[in-house]
Design an enzyme around this catalytic site. Structure first.
Site, PDB file in Angstrom:
ATOM      1  N   ARG A  52     -51.367 -18.857  32.074  1.00 47.04           N
ATOM      2  CA  ARG A  52     -52.112 -18.984  32.713  1.00 47.04           C
ATOM      3  C   ARG A  52     -51.562 -17.534  34.078  1.00 47.04           C
ATOM      4  O   ARG A  52     -52.293 -17.824  35.127  1.00 47.04           O
ATOM      5  CB  ARG A  52     -51.430 -20.406  33.487  1.00 47.04           C
ATOM      6  CG  ARG A  52     -52.965 -20.203  34.932  1.00 47.04           C
ATOM      7  CD  ARG A  52     -53.160 -22.110  34.780  1.00 47.04           C
ATOM      8  NE  ARG A  52     -52.599 -22.547  34.851  1.00 47.04           N
ATOM      9  CZ  ARG A  52     -51.840 -23.192  36.018  1.00 47.04           C
ATOM     10  NH1 ARG A  52     -51.687 -22.565  36.309  1.00 47.04           N
ATOM     11  NH2 ARG A  52     -50.759 -24.624  35.444  1.00 47.04           N
ATOM     12  N   TYR A 103     -74.435 -10.447  46.631  1.00 39.12           N
ATOM     13  CA  TYR A 103     -74.968 -10.887  45.680  1.00 39.12           C
ATOM     14  C   TYR A 103     -75.230 -12.586  45.732  1.00 39.12           C
ATOM     15  O   TYR A 103     -74.312 -12.702  46.577  1.00 39.12           O
ATOM     16  CB  TYR A 103     -73.807 -10.163  44.356  1.00 39.12           C
ATOM     17  CG  TYR A 103     -73.918 -11.299  43.530  1.00 39.12           C
ATOM     18  CD1 TYR A 103     -74.631 -11.151  42.549  1.00 39.12           C
ATOM     19  CD2 TYR A 103     -73.466 -12.173  43.164  1.00 39.12           C
ATOM     20  CE1 TYR A 103     -75.050 -11.605  41.284  1.00 39.12           C
ATOM     21  CE2 TYR A 103     -72.913 -13.169  41.898  1.00 39.12           C
ATOM     22  CZ  TYR A 103     -73.877 -12.906  41.067  1.00 39.12           C
ATOM     23  OH  TYR A 103     -74.630 -13.975  39.548  1.00 39.12           O
ATOM     24  N   ASP A 174     -66.716  -5.676  48.296  1.00 38.71           N
ATOM     25  CA  ASP A 174     -67.488  -5.735  46.109  1.00 38.71           C
ATOM     26  C   ASP A 174     -68.051  -4.584  46.354  1.00 38.71           C
ATOM     27  O   ASP A 174     -69.046  -3.727  46.236  1.00 38.71           O
ATOM     28  CB  ASP A 174     -68.105  -6.965  46.234  1.00 38.71           C
ATOM     29  CG  ASP A 174     -68.935  -7.231  44.936  1.00 38.71           C
ATOM     30  OD1 ASP A 174     -68.965  -6.658  44.021  1.00 38.71           O
ATOM     31  OD2 ASP A 174     -69.338  -8.260  44.855  1.00 38.71           O
ATOM     32  N   LYS A 199     -70.269  -6.095  35.379  1.00 40.36           N
ATOM     33  CA  LYS A 199     -71.583  -4.975  34.437  1.00 40.36           C
ATOM     34  C   LYS A 199     -70.828  -3.329  34.153  1.00 40.36           C
ATOM     35  O   LYS A 199     -70.583  -3.116  33.186  1.00 40.36           O
ATOM     36  CB  LYS A 199     -71.950  -4.450  36.740  1.00 40.36           C
ATOM     37  CG  LYS A 199     -71.606  -6.213  36.469  1.00 40.36           C
ATOM     38  CD  LYS A 199     -73.269  -6.749  36.384  1.00 40.36           C
ATOM     39  CE  LYS A 199     -73.470  -8.394  36.213  1.00 40.36           C
ATOM     40  NZ  LYS A 199     -72.926  -9.224  37.365  1.00 40.36           N
TER      41      LYS A 199
HETATM   42  C1  LIG Z   1     -72.209  -7.644  42.359  1.00 38.25           C
HETATM   43  C2  LIG Z   1     -71.875  -8.563  42.372  1.00 38.25           C
HETATM   44  N1  LIG Z   1     -70.277  -8.839  42.811  1.00 38.25           N
HETATM   45  C3  LIG Z   1     -69.673 -10.666  41.802  1.00 38.25           C
HETATM   46  C4  LIG Z   1     -70.796 -10.864  40.518  1.00 38.25           C
HETATM   47  C5  LIG Z   1     -70.606 -11.582  40.223  1.00 38.25           C
HETATM   48  O1  LIG Z   1     -69.592 -11.699  38.937  1.00 38.25           O
HETATM   49  P1  LIG Z   1     -69.883 -12.279  37.391  1.00 38.25           P
HETATM   50  O2  LIG Z   1     -71.679 -12.604  36.445  1.00 38.25           O
HETATM   51  O3  LIG Z   1     -69.075 -11.490  37.254  1.00 38.25           O
HETATM   52  O4  LIG Z   1     -69.050 -13.527  37.917  1.00 38.25           O
HETATM   53  C6  LIG Z   1     -72.256 -10.112  40.338  1.00 38.25           C
HETATM   54  C7  LIG Z   1     -72.918 -10.608  39.188  1.00 38.25           C
HETATM   55  O5  LIG Z   1     -74.094 -10.519  39.321  1.00 38.25           O
HETATM   56  C8  LIG Z   1     -72.158  -9.049  41.203  1.00 38.25           C
HETATM   57  O6  LIG Z   1     -74.035  -8.319  40.784  1.00 38.25           O
END
Ligand SMILES: Cc1ncc(COP(=O)(O)O)c(C=O)c1O
Length: 267
Positions: A52, A103, A174, A199
């Site tokens: 972990r 998001y 992000d 993504k």
């Molecule tokens: C810009 C962005 N940040 C964070 C996330 C969250 O990621 P995850 O779906 O891998 O948990 C997403 C998911 O669509 C996203 O588009």
């Protein structure tokens, strides 16, 4: 958007780096790819006893993304796990300045944290830098996402980071949608870069993963330690198979991104 050109230090372009980083040491007969280590526990008296805390299959992907972003990466079970780790840097009762159009998982997390009395959130339109700057005094964290999902809003990362630091706030960006081939927020002094590796980075719709990346500076190393501890204690860790698949997916990032940008330009 143009992908970054050569790195003066290694003289490799990022297009080459995505193919070359995270490989085992080259030796006659050695595998070109790292192995997948399935284990919960390690033999005592090594650097780590329990998986972990760390797994050797995470390391090559973390090294590759860390180098592409210009910092040190930590792999998480999902983008949201990386988001939660970054948000854990905000003290209880602290204040976050965040994009109203971030998001949705981030918006819901912060909305619920505020409803529970854990943080105060000042929602902003990140395309309005003056409004963001006006919201910064007294804040602990500025959250940015640029381009944002799904509205593709753009923020002035460098300008807003300078303003946030002047106000004493950390900055998290992000970088999921731009990827380090198009934008490297650590170069603008951002404190924590967050990715949903689900993504572009992994790129094949077959894994859910996330990352944080912090600078290789004294304050960056301190944040890295706090984020790593948060990962270990939350248990939001990646499976080794997912980490391996993500590194394999990363190999084609440059080509996929070129096509995505060309398609977007056509549209
Ligand atoms: C810009 C962005 N940040 C964070 C996330 C969250 O990621 P995850 O779906 O891998 O948990 C997403 C998911 O669509 C996203 O588009």
């Amino acid at each position: 958007m143009e992908q970054h050109e050569h790195d003066a230090q290694t003289d490799l372009s990022p297009r080459t780096k995505v193919v070359a980083l995270g490989r085992p040491e080259r030796a006659p007969g050695a595998s070109l790819n790292p192995p997948v280590t399935f284990t919960s526990t390690y033999v005592q008296d090594g650097p780590v006893n329990y998986a972990r805390v760390d797994n050797p299959t995470w390391t090559p992907f973390e090294q590759a993304v860390g180098e592409l972003e210009g910092g040190r990466a930590l792999l998480f079970a999902s983008g949201m796990a990386a988001v939660q780790a970054a948000l854990s840097l905000v003290p209880t009762g602290g204040t976050v300045v965040a994009p109203a159009a971030a998001y949705n998982g981030v918006v819901v997390s912060l909305t619920e944290a505020q409803a529970d009395g854990r943080v105060t959130v000042r929602w902003v339109d990140v395309t309005d830098s003056e409004a963001v700057a006006a919201a910064l005094p007294g804040a602990d964290l500025l959250w940015l996402e640029s381009p944002s999902n799904p509205l593709l809003e753009l923020a002035d990362i460098a300008g807003l980071t300078a303003a946030a630091h002047e106000a004493g706030a950390l900055v998290a960006v992000d970088n999921t949608f731009a990827t380090p081939l198009l934008q490297r927020p650590l170069q603008d002094d951002v404190d924590v870069v967050v990715h949903s590796a689900t993504k572009y980075l992994a790129g094949h719709s077959d894994v859910i993963l996330g990352l944080t990346v912090t600078a290789d500076t004294e304050s960056g190393r301190e944040l890295h330690t706090r984020l790593a501890r948060q990962r270990t204690l939350s248990g939001a860790i990646a499976g080794p198979m997912e980490a391996w698949l993500a590194l394999r997916g990363l190999r084609t990032l440059s080509l996929r991104l070129e096509r995505a940008c060309a398609n977007a330009a056509d549209l």
